[in-house]
Design an enzyme around this catalytic site. Structure first.
Site, PDB file in Angstrom:
ATOM      1  N   CYS A 116       0.812  -1.229   0.000  1.00 53.06           N
ATOM      2  CA  CYS A 116       0.000   0.000   0.000  1.00 53.06           C
ATOM      3  C   CYS A 116       0.839   1.270   0.000  1.00 53.06           C
ATOM      4  O   CYS A 116       0.333   2.345  -0.290  1.00 53.06           O
ATOM      5  CB  CYS A 116      -0.947   0.014   1.194  1.00 53.06           C
ATOM      6  N   HIS A 257      -3.151   7.273   2.825  1.00 44.49           N
ATOM      7  CA  HIS A 257      -3.573   5.972   2.302  1.00 44.49           C
ATOM      8  C   HIS A 257      -4.956   5.668   2.870  1.00 44.49           C
ATOM      9  O   HIS A 257      -5.204   5.843   4.063  1.00 44.49           O
ATOM     10  CB  HIS A 257      -2.554   4.899   2.719  1.00 44.49           C
ATOM     11  N   ASN A 287     -10.086  -0.093   0.539  1.00 45.99           N
ATOM     12  CA  ASN A 287      -8.626  -0.007   0.440  1.00 45.99           C
ATOM     13  C   ASN A 287      -8.193  -0.541  -0.932  1.00 45.99           C
ATOM     14  O   ASN A 287      -8.357  -1.724  -1.216  1.00 45.99           O
ATOM     15  CB  ASN A 287      -8.019  -0.843   1.576  1.00 45.99           C
TER      16      ASN A 287
HETATM   17  O1  UT7 Z   1      -3.311  -1.128   3.861  1.00 45.84           O
HETATM   18  C1  UT7 Z   1      -3.014  -1.950   4.949  1.00 45.84           C
HETATM   19  C2  UT7 Z   1      -4.138  -2.882   5.131  1.00 45.84           C
HETATM   20  N1  UT7 Z   1      -4.540  -3.180   6.436  1.00 45.84           N
HETATM   21  C3  UT7 Z   1      -5.294  -2.421   7.224  1.00 45.84           C
HETATM   22  O2  UT7 Z   1      -5.520  -1.261   7.020  1.00 45.84           O
HETATM   23  C4  UT7 Z   1      -5.891  -3.079   8.405  1.00 45.84           C
HETATM   24  C5  UT7 Z   1      -5.819  -2.301   9.659  1.00 45.84           C
HETATM   25  N2  UT7 Z   1      -6.789  -2.864  10.588  1.00 45.84           N
HETATM   26  C6  UT7 Z   1      -8.084  -2.516  10.562  1.00 45.84           C
HETATM   27  O3  UT7 Z   1      -8.501  -1.730   9.727  1.00 45.84           O
HETATM   28  C7  UT7 Z   1      -8.983  -3.082  11.623  1.00 45.84           C
HETATM   29  O4  UT7 Z   1      -8.207  -3.798  12.574  1.00 45.84           O
HETATM   30  C8  UT7 Z   1     -10.071  -4.007  11.044  1.00 45.84           C
HETATM   31  C9  UT7 Z   1     -11.124  -3.195  10.301  1.00 45.84           C
HETATM   32  C10 UT7 Z   1      -9.469  -5.050  10.129  1.00 45.84           C
HETATM   33  C11 UT7 Z   1     -10.800  -4.746  12.182  1.00 45.84           C
HETATM   34  O5  UT7 Z   1     -11.306  -3.833  13.125  1.00 45.84           O
HETATM   35  P1  UT7 Z   1     -11.088  -4.100  14.696  1.00 45.84           P
HETATM   36  O6  UT7 Z   1     -11.815  -3.048  15.411  1.00 45.84           O
HETATM   37  O7  UT7 Z   1      -9.596  -4.190  14.923  1.00 45.84           O
HETATM   38  O8  UT7 Z   1     -11.820  -5.469  14.918  1.00 45.84           O
HETATM   39  P2  UT7 Z   1     -11.236  -6.864  15.407  1.00 45.84           P
HETATM   40  O9  UT7 Z   1     -10.331  -7.451  14.404  1.00 45.84           O
HETATM   41  O10 UT7 Z   1     -10.750  -6.710  16.805  1.00 45.84           O
HETATM   42  O11 UT7 Z   1     -12.542  -7.719  15.455  1.00 45.84           O
HETATM   43  C12 UT7 Z   1     -13.607  -7.443  16.384  1.00 45.84           C
HETATM   44  C13 UT7 Z   1     -14.674  -8.493  16.238  1.00 45.84           C
HETATM   45  C14 UT7 Z   1     -14.128  -9.925  16.301  1.00 45.84           C
HETATM   46  O12 UT7 Z   1     -15.075 -10.727  16.993  1.00 45.84           O
HETATM   47  P3  UT7 Z   1     -14.859 -11.079  18.551  1.00 45.84           P
HETATM   48  O13 UT7 Z   1     -13.533 -11.792  18.593  1.00 45.84           O
HETATM   49  O14 UT7 Z   1     -14.842  -9.761  19.261  1.00 45.84           O
HETATM   50  O15 UT7 Z   1     -16.026 -11.942  18.857  1.00 45.84           O
HETATM   51  C15 UT7 Z   1     -14.088 -10.341  14.853  1.00 45.84           C
HETATM   52  O16 UT7 Z   1     -14.221 -11.738  14.690  1.00 45.84           O
HETATM   53  O17 UT7 Z   1     -15.320  -8.375  14.972  1.00 45.84           O
HETATM   54  C16 UT7 Z   1     -15.296  -9.654  14.308  1.00 45.84           C
HETATM   55  N3  UT7 Z   1     -15.214  -9.397  12.862  1.00 45.84           N
HETATM   56  C17 UT7 Z   1     -16.288  -9.113  12.118  1.00 45.84           C
HETATM   57  N4  UT7 Z   1     -17.600  -9.042  12.428  1.00 45.84           N
HETATM   58  C18 UT7 Z   1     -18.435  -8.711  11.420  1.00 45.84           C
HETATM   59  C19 UT7 Z   1     -14.103  -9.343  12.083  1.00 45.84           C
HETATM   60  N5  UT7 Z   1     -14.439  -9.044  10.821  1.00 45.84           N
HETATM   61  C20 UT7 Z   1     -15.792  -8.892  10.814  1.00 45.84           C
HETATM   62  C21 UT7 Z   1     -16.738  -8.573   9.820  1.00 45.84           C
HETATM   63  N6  UT7 Z   1     -18.035  -8.491  10.162  1.00 45.84           N
HETATM   64  N7  UT7 Z   1     -16.373  -8.316   8.536  1.00 45.84           N
END
Ligand code: UT7
Length: 330
Positions: A116, A257, A287
């Site tokens: 990215c 980004h 993204n």
């Molecule tokens: O260009 C570089 C690319 N990478 C990035 O930019 C990624 C950077 N990271 C992020 O943007 C965020 O960490 C995410 C958007 C990927 C995730 O957000 P988060 O607030 O960090 O959520 P999390 O990973 O802690 O997940 C929270 C909950 C989990 O469930 P539990 O364990 O709390 O029960 C996940 O399993 O949300 C669940 N979850 C979802 N639920 C509904 C994960 N993905 C999804 C989904 N829909 N798509």
């Protein structure tokens, strides 16, 4: 710091017609519009048509950038394509774009992979090559078909990414105070496993078993990437401002980004620069990796948010983890 002697002469971008909304995605994976919007700020993303390749999107963006710069294919002697979704593992997508645009055979063409952060790395590389005096006009393209490497069954990643392309034409600047004023690039190579495609490279060539295991899809530890992204982007932004003896409030527009609205909001808080100084289109494209900054830059220019004399800050992070910033005076 690079020599302040290269300038952006034109910008262009392209996004496929097909819009994939959060509501549609929630019919195929266990997610919801509410979750995607509140965690990432994304409402929809674009998906390339069947048979539409990274090079096709790059060509569309490049044509618009050339037109904007009032230059023709014959004027270009350097093409750098930032991508990690090339048409083929080899040869490079830049070579395919050279042929599709009918660029001179004397043009140097290569791809650059910094995920990215790819566009910022490619911009710095092209500007250095032009500043050397050995090249005159470069096309710097960020183009990605992320729909081809996303696991559409993995809700933790598939909701975040989209397809698209952006391009700029750069050339020598008659005015040392305009153009690319400097860059600050960096890498945190001990974090490779946080965001990678584990299969398909020379380390683990594709086998029926690796394909069945989905090793050729993008894998990400989102939470860890989020924290590092904020830290790295903040550092890259602060460092470049300091190098140039500038305050954040002297930046008229930051083009970050577009990975996650919450990441952009965190940078806005850390830099104490209000969100209206940040260009945001992650809600409409998700993204798009190396395409995200040039796509945003082009939209910002065409919507009148960038004017002559403005100072812009580009800031990015990506797999590697790579990160970087660039300062541009228009
Ligand atoms: O260009 C570089 C690319 N990478 C990035 O930019 C990624 C950077 N990271 C992020 O943007 C965020 O960490 C995410 C958007 C990927 C995730 O957000 P988060 O607030 O960090 O959520 P999390 O990973 O802690 O997940 C929270 C909950 C989990 O469930 P539990 O364990 O709390 O029960 C996940 O399993 O949300 C669940 N979850 C979802 N639920 C509904 C994960 N993905 C999804 C989904 N829909 N798509």
């Amino acid at each position: 710091m690079s020599t302040p002697s290269t300038v952006i002469l034109g910008t262009g971008s392209y996004a496929p017609d097909r819009i994939l909304t959060n509501a549609e995605l929630s019919k195929t994976v266990d997610t919801s519009d509410e979750w995607i919007r509140t965690r990432s700020g994304i409402r929809e993303r674009r998906i390339a048509a069947a048979g539409e390749k990274t090079s096709d999107m790059g060509v569309q963006a490049a044509r618009r950038a050339l037109e904007d710069a009032r230059l023709t294919a014959a004027d270009i002697d350097l093409v750098i394509v930032a991508t990690f979704t090339p048409d083929l593992p080899m040869p490079s997508t830049a070579c395919i774009i050279q042929q599709k645009l009918g660029l001179p055979t004397t043009a140097a063409c290569f791809d650059l992979c910094a995920a990215c952060t790819g566009f910022v790395y490619a911009l710095d590389t092209a500007c250095a090559m032009i500043a050397s005096g050995r090249y005159r006009h470069a096309l710097v393209i960020g183009a990605e078909k992320l729909s081809s490497i996303v696991d559409w069954k993995d809700r933790t990643t598939c909701v975040l990414f989209g397809d698209g392309a952006g391009a700029v034409v750069i050339g020598p600047s008659p005015d040392a105070g305009r153009g690319l004023l400097g860059t600050r690039l960096g890498t945190l190579g001990d974090t490779v496993d946080l965001l990678c495609i584990p299969g398909g490279g020379s380390n683990a060539p594709a086998t029926p078993a690796s394909i069945a295991a989905g090793d050729h899809f993008l894998k990400m530890k989102g939470k860890e990437v989020f924290k590092l992204a904020v830290r790295a982007m903040d550092e890259a932004a602060r460092d470049i401002l300091e190098q140039h003896h500038l305050r954040a409030d002297q930046i008229s527009l930051v083009i970050p980004h577009q990975a996650n609205l919450r990441i952009i909001e965190a940078i806005s808080q850390y830099l104490e620069l209000p969100m209206d100084r940040f260009f945001v289109n992650v809600d409409r494209y998700g993204n798009t990796s190396a395409a995200s900054i040039p796509l945003a830059l082009d939209e910002a220019r065409r919507s009148g948010r960038i004017k002559a004399g403005d100072l812009n800050l580009l800031v990015a992070f990506g797999a590697g983890l790579t990160y970087g910033s660039a300062l541009i005076r228009w």
